[in-house]
Motif scaffolding. Structure first.
Motif, PDB file in Angstrom:
ATOM      1  N   VAL A 122       0.906  -1.054   0.238  1.00  0.00           N
ATOM      2  CA  VAL A 122       0.094   0.023  -0.007  1.00  0.00           C
ATOM      3  C   VAL A 122       0.877   1.150  -0.198  1.00  0.00           C
ATOM      4  N   THR A 123       0.578   2.139  -1.010  1.00  0.00           N
ATOM      5  CA  THR A 123       1.256   3.497  -0.789  1.00  0.00           C
ATOM      6  C   THR A 123       0.658   4.183   0.242  1.00  0.00           C
ATOM      7  N   ARG A 124       1.819   4.777   0.890  1.00  0.00           N
ATOM      8  CA  ARG A 124       1.620   5.526   2.248  1.00  0.00           C
ATOM      9  C   ARG A 124       2.189   6.866   1.983  1.00  0.00           C
ATOM     10  N   ASP A 125       1.376   7.881   2.663  1.00  0.00           N
ATOM     11  CA  ASP A 125       2.115   9.356   2.755  1.00  0.00           C
ATOM     12  C   ASP A 125       2.958   9.326   3.959  1.00  0.00           C
ATOM     13  N   MET A 126       4.243   9.320   3.719  1.00  0.00           N
ATOM     14  CA  MET A 126       5.455   9.247   4.988  1.00  0.00           C
ATOM     15  C   MET A 126       5.276  10.434   5.742  1.00  0.00           C
ATOM     16  N   ILE A 145       2.923  -5.670   8.444  1.00  0.00           N
ATOM     17  CA  ILE A 145       2.456  -6.014   9.643  1.00  0.00           C
ATOM     18  C   ILE A 145       3.150  -4.716  10.569  1.00  0.00           C
ATOM     19  N   ALA A 146       4.417  -4.655  10.589  1.00  0.00           N
ATOM     20  CA  ALA A 146       4.964  -3.615  11.320  1.00  0.00           C
ATOM     21  C   ALA A 146       4.463  -2.067  10.970  1.00  0.00           C
ATOM     22  N   THR A 147       4.137  -1.989   9.738  1.00  0.00           N
ATOM     23  CA  THR A 147       3.585  -0.683   9.459  1.00  0.00           C
ATOM     24  C   THR A 147       2.102  -0.487  10.103  1.00  0.00           C
ATOM     25  N   ALA A 173       2.485  12.111   6.531  1.00  0.00           N
ATOM     26  CA  ALA A 173       1.738  12.223   7.719  1.00  0.00           C
ATOM     27  C   ALA A 173       1.804  10.926   8.603  1.00  0.00           C
ATOM     28  N   LEU A 174       2.631  10.007   8.199  1.00  0.00           N
ATOM     29  CA  LEU A 174       2.893   8.899   8.754  1.00  0.00           C
ATOM     30  C   LEU A 174       3.852   9.089   9.735  1.00  0.00           C
ATOM     31  N   SER A 175       4.801  10.212   9.743  1.00  0.00           N
ATOM     32  CA  SER A 175       5.788  10.450  10.535  1.00  0.00           C
ATOM     33  C   SER A 175       5.675  11.795  11.393  1.00  0.00           C
ATOM     34  N   GLU A 176       4.214  11.800  11.762  1.00  0.00           N
ATOM     35  CA  GLU A 176       3.982  13.067  12.725  1.00  0.00           C
ATOM     36  C   GLU A 176       4.441  12.696  13.915  1.00  0.00           C
ATOM     37  N   ASP A 177       4.326  11.658  14.375  1.00  0.00           N
ATOM     38  CA  ASP A 177       4.592  11.345  16.051  1.00  0.00           C
ATOM     39  C   ASP A 177       6.268  11.474  15.979  1.00  0.00           C
ATOM     40  N   THR A 178       7.134  11.281  14.921  1.00  0.00           N
ATOM     41  CA  THR A 178       8.502  11.403  15.370  1.00  0.00           C
ATOM     42  C   THR A 178       9.029  12.855  14.765  1.00  0.00           C
ATOM     43  N   VAL A 184      11.075  11.408   8.664  1.00  0.00           N
ATOM     44  CA  VAL A 184      10.707  10.348   8.137  1.00  0.00           C
ATOM     45  C   VAL A 184      11.805   9.269   8.505  1.00  0.00           C
ATOM     46  N   TYR A 185      12.920   9.643   8.406  1.00  0.00           N
ATOM     47  CA  TYR A 185      13.958   8.531   8.479  1.00  0.00           C
ATOM     48  C   TYR A 185      13.802   7.797   9.773  1.00  0.00           C
ATOM     49  N   GLU A 186      13.627   8.439  10.829  1.00  0.00           N
ATOM     50  CA  GLU A 186      13.315   7.978  12.127  1.00  0.00           C
ATOM     51  C   GLU A 186      12.210   6.747  12.199  1.00  0.00           C
ATOM     52  N   THR A 187      11.101   7.447  11.541  1.00  0.00           N
ATOM     53  CA  THR A 187       9.924   6.585  11.412  1.00  0.00           C
ATOM     54  C   THR A 187       9.981   5.254  10.725  1.00  0.00           C
TER      55      THR A 187
END
Length: 112
Positions: free
Chosen positions: A13-17, A88-90, A19-24, A27-30
């Protein structure tokens, strides 16, 4: 984590990195967090598969006597159909099921 009961997608699945890395906020850390968890899941899956397939292992190493065991093939197919460890991890990361910390950010400056 029971990876057999995950609701992770079976296909990529294509993800918006961003948006996905808002917690950290990085992007690299995520990606590193997800990759480390993926390695853990892959190792766990491999260990489980080897344990189940070892029940069918024979002590003879004669290539002429190699026979296909139906149960062994079914177990292998089951594991092939599971979502990939990265997916699964994602999914775990998206659902906030991963706990992570950055020692550099948590480090207290004792020089004061």
């Amino acid at each position: 984590m029971d990876y057999k009961k995950t609701n992770a997608p079976l296909n990529t699945v294509t993800r918006d990195m961003i948006a996905l890395s808002e917690d950290t906020n990085n992007v690299y850390e995520t990606v590193c967090i997800i990759a480390k968890r993926s390695d853990q899941i892959a190792a766990e899956m491999k260990q489980d598969l080897q344990k189940k397939l070892q029940e069918f292992a024979t002590l003879t190493d004669n290539m002429e006597e190699v026979s296909e065991n139906r149960e062994q093939i079914e177990i292998s197919r089951y594991y092939e159909k599971l979502p990939k460890p990265t997916l699964i991890a994602t999914q775990e990361y998206i659902e906030h099921k991963l706990k992570f910390r950055n020692p550099e950010k948590d480090k207290v400056d004792f020089d004061d």
